[in-house]
Design an enzyme around this catalytic site. Sequence first.
Site, mmCIF file in Angstrom:
data_model
loop_
_atom_site.group_PDB
_atom_site.id
_atom_site.type_symbol
_atom_site.label_atom_id
_atom_site.label_comp_id
_atom_site.label_asym_id
_atom_site.label_seq_id
_atom_site.Cartn_x
_atom_site.Cartn_y
_atom_site.Cartn_z
ATOM 1 N N HIS A 51 -48.365 33.493 -44.507
ATOM 2 C CA HIS A 51 -48.068 33.561 -43.072
ATOM 3 C C HIS A 51 -48.588 34.852 -42.450
ATOM 4 C CE1 HIS A 51 -45.492 30.075 -43.337
ATOM 5 N NE2 HIS A 51 -44.762 30.640 -44.282
ATOM 6 N N ILE A 338 -34.645 36.562 -49.267
ATOM 7 C CA ILE A 338 -36.094 36.315 -49.159
ATOM 8 C C ILE A 338 -36.293 34.796 -49.059
ATOM 9 C CG2 ILE A 338 -38.347 36.832 -50.195
ATOM 10 C CD1 ILE A 338 -36.696 39.343 -49.622
HETATM 11 C C1 LIG Z 1 -39.524 24.385 -49.050
HETATM 12 C C2 LIG Z 1 -40.017 25.788 -49.071
HETATM 13 C C3 LIG Z 1 -41.178 26.153 -48.391
HETATM 14 C C4 LIG Z 1 -41.619 27.471 -48.381
HETATM 15 N N1 LIG Z 1 -42.838 27.779 -47.828
HETATM 16 C C5 LIG Z 1 -43.311 29.060 -47.911
HETATM 17 C C6 LIG Z 1 -44.592 29.394 -47.435
HETATM 18 O O1 LIG Z 1 -45.364 28.523 -46.995
HETATM 19 N N2 LIG Z 1 -45.013 30.687 -47.475
HETATM 20 C C7 LIG Z 1 -44.207 31.662 -47.976
HETATM 21 O O2 LIG Z 1 -44.606 32.808 -47.977
HETATM 22 N N3 LIG Z 1 -42.984 31.376 -48.481
HETATM 23 C C8 LIG Z 1 -42.529 30.088 -48.461
HETATM 24 N N4 LIG Z 1 -41.294 29.788 -48.986
HETATM 25 C C9 LIG Z 1 -40.445 30.860 -49.455
HETATM 26 C C10 LIG Z 1 -40.773 31.362 -50.821
HETATM 27 O O3 LIG Z 1 -41.029 30.284 -51.705
HETATM 28 C C11 LIG Z 1 -39.636 32.183 -51.353
HETATM 29 O O4 LIG Z 1 -39.211 33.080 -50.382
HETATM 30 C C12 LIG Z 1 -40.077 32.988 -52.563
HETATM 31 O O5 LIG Z 1 -40.642 32.130 -53.511
HETATM 32 C C13 LIG Z 1 -38.936 33.746 -53.163
HETATM 33 O O6 LIG Z 1 -39.430 34.371 -54.317
HETATM 34 P P1 LIG Z 1 -38.447 35.076 -55.331
HETATM 35 O O7 LIG Z 1 -39.286 35.700 -56.367
HETATM 36 O O8 LIG Z 1 -37.516 35.915 -54.569
HETATM 37 O O9 LIG Z 1 -37.551 33.893 -55.899
HETATM 38 P P2 LIG Z 1 -37.771 32.846 -57.081
HETATM 39 O O10 LIG Z 1 -39.138 32.324 -57.089
HETATM 40 O O11 LIG Z 1 -36.694 31.855 -56.959
HETATM 41 O O12 LIG Z 1 -37.591 33.681 -58.392
HETATM 42 C C14 LIG Z 1 -36.344 34.141 -58.818
HETATM 43 C C15 LIG Z 1 -36.354 34.213 -60.319
HETATM 44 O O13 LIG Z 1 -35.190 34.858 -60.773
HETATM 45 C C16 LIG Z 1 -34.804 34.308 -62.001
HETATM 46 N N5 LIG Z 1 -33.404 34.565 -62.287
HETATM 47 C C17 LIG Z 1 -32.329 34.239 -61.553
HETATM 48 N N6 LIG Z 1 -31.208 34.615 -62.160
HETATM 49 C C18 LIG Z 1 -31.573 35.206 -63.309
HETATM 50 C C19 LIG Z 1 -30.851 35.810 -64.388
HETATM 51 N N7 LIG Z 1 -29.520 35.896 -64.378
HETATM 52 N N8 LIG Z 1 -31.538 36.318 -65.419
HETATM 53 C C20 LIG Z 1 -32.896 36.246 -65.454
HETATM 54 N N9 LIG Z 1 -33.619 35.688 -64.462
HETATM 55 C C21 LIG Z 1 -32.962 35.195 -63.404
HETATM 56 C C22 LIG Z 1 -35.077 32.845 -61.791
HETATM 57 O O14 LIG Z 1 -35.230 32.173 -63.029
HETATM 58 C C23 LIG Z 1 -36.380 32.861 -60.975
HETATM 59 O O15 LIG Z 1 -37.484 32.737 -61.819
HETATM 60 C C24 LIG Z 1 -40.865 28.458 -49.028
HETATM 61 C C25 LIG Z 1 -39.721 28.101 -49.732
HETATM 62 C C26 LIG Z 1 -39.317 26.778 -49.804
HETATM 63 C C27 LIG Z 1 -38.169 26.390 -50.656
#
Ligand SMILES: Cc1cc2nc3c(=O)[nH]c(=O)nc-3n(C[C@H](O)[C@H](O)[C@H](O)COP(=O)(O)OP(=O)(O)OC[C@H]3O[C@@H](n4cnc5c(N)ncnc54)[C@H](O)[C@@H]3O)c2cc1C
Lengths: 479, 425
Positions: A51, A338
């Site tokens: 984005h 996030i």
């Molecule tokens: C439908 C949808 C559409 C989206 N479209 C976009 C888009 O077009 N562009 C964009 O920029 N963003 C988009 N997003 C948002 C984006 O996908 C998320 O904001 C982003 O992936 C978050 O990343 P993260 O690393 O914080 O979370 P996650 O990818 O969820 O990673 C978190 C990790 O933490 C690990 N974890 C949790 N608890 C523990 C524990 N106790 N011990 C060890 N590991 C643990 C999990 O296993 C996981 O691997 C979209 C999201 C969705 C659902």
Amino acid sequence: MLQADVVIIGAGAVGTAIARELSKYVLKVILVDKNEDVGGDASKSNSAIIHTGFDASPDTLESQLVVSANPMYDQITKELDIPFKRIGAILTAVTQEEFSLLNKIKEKAYKNRVYDVDYLSPQAIKALEPEVTDKVLGGLYIPRESIIDPFLLVIAQAENAVENGVKILLSTMVTDITVKNGQVQFVKTNQGTIQTKFVINAAGLFCDKIAEIVGLCNFKEHPRKGQFYVLDKNVPYKVNRIILPVPTKLTKGKLACPTIHGNLLIGPTAEELEDRFDKAVTAQGLQEVIEGVRKLVPKISKEDAIKQYCGLRPVRTPEGYHIEAYKEVKGFIGISGIRSTGVTSSVAVARYVTNVLNNEGLDLIPKPDFNPYRIGIKKFSELSDKEKEQLIKENPKYGHVICRCETVTEAEIVEAIRRPVGAKSMDGIKRRVRAGMGRCQGGFCSSRVLDILSRELNIPAEKVTKNEAGSELVIGKIR
Amino acid sequence: MLGLQYDVVVIGGGPAGLAAAISAKTEGVNHVLVIERDRALGGILQQCIHPGFGLKLFGEELTGPEYANRFIRQIKQLGIEALLDTMVLSISKDKKIICVSQEKGLHKISAGAIVLAMGCRERTRDAIGIPGTRPAGIYTAGMVQRLINIQGYMVGKKVVIMGSGDIGMIMARRLTLEGVEVKAVVEILPYVSGLTRNKVQCLDDFDIPLCLSHTVINIKGQRRVDGVTIAKVGKDMFPIAGTEQDIACDTLLLSVGLIPENELSKTIDIEINDVTQGPVVNQKMETSLEGIFACGNVVHVNDLVDNVTIESQIAGKFAAWYAMKHANQSGKKLLNVCFGENVRYVVPHKIAVENPQEDVTLYFRVKEPAENARIYIQSGHEILKKEKRIKVRPGEMESIHIDGKMLESLNGDMTISVRKGGESQ
Ligand SMILES: Cc1cc2nc3c(=O)[nH]c(=O)nc-3n(C[C@H](O)[C@H](O)[C@H](O)COP(=O)(O)OP(=O)(O)OC[C@H]3O[C@@H](n4cnc5c(N)ncnc54)[C@H](O)[C@@H]3O)c2cc1C
Ligand SMILES: Cc1cc2nc3c(=O)[nH]c(=O)nc-3n(C[C@H](O)[C@H](O)[C@H](O)COP(=O)(O)OP(=O)(O)OC[C@H]3O[C@@H](n4cnc5c(N)ncnc54)[C@H](O)[C@@H]3O)c2cc1C
């Protein structure tokens, strides 16, 4: 016992970007994730759009991070050798109400300093995108909205981080964090304990659970489900840019967007849920996607679907991005909220968090031998005939096509397994080299990939999984 | 790049490709080549170790490999070359083929005529959009057939089969024989979609429950399937609320249709028929591109391999004629073969009438089962031919013979329709 300067919890987009960022400095960094592969949860099921932040709420942490992240991708994707395309988006108004909102949205974009947003007339839109409905009344062009392969973004950063000294522990679930005298001391996992001074909570949807462990949870996360369809590469309607709906009070609408590999992606829904494990697609949700997107591109048909999936956005209450170094527990850095922009913002979040760590007293000494470059797995299908011939000479396995839909060779699959942070499952192969991602969805190649995984990992076939332990594909030899 | 030249090149070494190659060679061309991406010739028949092949052609019940071997032997005897483990990557309108193998790398082959015989692929869970989670344990029936019969792996202990296509029913029996509990075969239509003989021999004989007018509406389980929900459907094919029923199982097998594999054909704009999803062909099995022929499942999905063989012999023969530059009959007229009441599709789609014209067999499928049916061949209102069938079913391909003389004298398109007995025209 393992020791580290920094432990990062969560190998999704955010955690992995932080790991790579920190690998630029002389630090011992350990990245842990409960899953069997890097890639996160939300980070592998989203719209895959980088984005610009044009529609973010101005003056929020989210808008600042998204807006500053977008320009970083030209360089990062080159360093990591991953595909990235600045195809642009068209926000498309098809009702009077939507049309009347365009001005506000443009003002918002300007407040976010996204000044390249411009009006488009219906004629201009039709000229750019002939498949957009004849009912189009006008729209906004947002040239820097871009598309990426979110799996490769995370995997490539993980590989590059490891190359630069980060340790990644998978199938490792954080169960406890020990605090002594107001200072983080140990991170406990189901695989053992790590001694550390700093912990970064990048656990996505589960970041409140981690925060609860150290008693710092004044917020809650819940999932907002988004369902999608992926359509065949050969659909008789071509969409060249991201076609965005105009969000109204009633609905955010559904978008249509080419993927970096040439499919068409449509969706998502936005369903508030309680259950953090509910990753089921529903007939109703999929119906909503089709109906929604057809308002913009009427020819879209579910008959062309090759896949459905859904993702869970980590939504925070109170809502919005939140990054904090806590006074109560020194060394604990929380990242939460996030939600729907985290793939984009991850690389800026990583810089931001690095700065927070510095402010908290972590010394950041640049590594002189940091190597920002990662070389991707050569894609047989995208090479010229000359290059193909050369490659097969060097490695005959490039002459053995395993996935016929995406033309993926045995050499690519073997390399995906043998790399640092290599694939250990069918899904791992799929995300790295696309075997099984095509229109037959592995009907042809799964049985072959199964044997390759078994051979390369030196495990019996009944130990080969789709993803996590418990998702084995076969139960053994026949009698 | 290695360059090779052949008179007739056949893409695909299944029963269709084999029969086409043999017939091309017997017609008198010198250099015939079969290209097959698998390790062995035989196509899908390699994994069909059950009997039931060849009744029509040889009057005996052979297994798939036995049937294929009769042709593979002939291929060897006739000195027809075969490139195995070789995948065709692209073809061009001027009949140049690019393929790849570990041994030879990338190579280019020029052909006098091409026969497309790439078979078909299976429809997937995603193509039909079954709601639910995405765990391991969801397979297409043909994939499981391969896993069990070729690779020797068992996939689960309790299985639900969705779709009563032939492969689904055959796999129901195969799994039962291996000690697997087949909980049910679930079919959305009010009748089985495969051959009646397979219903009797594979389901009835093993007391496997068949749920007609039912469909799977949900898949459950996080890592591995742990159950499915089925429901009865109404006339509109939508699930009826209140009829839901949970079945515990660790595996869901899909036998929900086959799709001709025409990705190569589409790249050179060969005309594809909407219903069959295969190339539009004339009575010589020639596609919309001159000198490019097609036969077998790539044209339309066949239930009997014998029919595949017969139709492929035609393709091979005319491919050979084309390669040998047999004079194209001048002044030929092109008739469309249209379909009317209760006909889903008919192959060939066109007839290029020549003088003299050979007899033509039309293959077709009905939309709905019917008893005491009458098949009508008409041109406008004029009835050209009428034949009776005691029973017609969508799962069983029908054929009707058309006299060459009649075609010669015909001046407009031809329509085939199937009506219930007793109705007069
Ligand atoms: C439908 C949808 C559409 C989206 N479209 C976009 C888009 O077009 N562009 C964009 O920029 N963003 C988009 N997003 C948002 C984006 O996908 C998320 O904001 C982003 O992936 C978050 O990343 P993260 O690393 O914080 O979370 P996650 O990818 O969820 O990673 C978190 C990790 O933490 C690990 N974890 C949790 N608890 C523990 C524990 N106790 N011990 C060890 N590991 C643990 C999990 O296993 C996981 O691997 C979209 C999201 C969705 C659902
Ligand atoms: C599971 C199953 C059970 C059946 N049971 C019976 C039965 O009991 N009795 C009966 O009479 N009939 C049966 N049939 C029907 C009949 O056997 C098939 O219709 C017949 O095999 C179709 O032959 P084909 O040559 O068109 O296709 P296939 O046998 O599928 O052969 C196509 C070949 O082309 C190759 N190919 C495809 N693309 C390429 C490429 N790009 N480059 C190189 N090679 C390529 C493939 O590898 C394959 O070997 C069954 C069919 C199936 C699928």
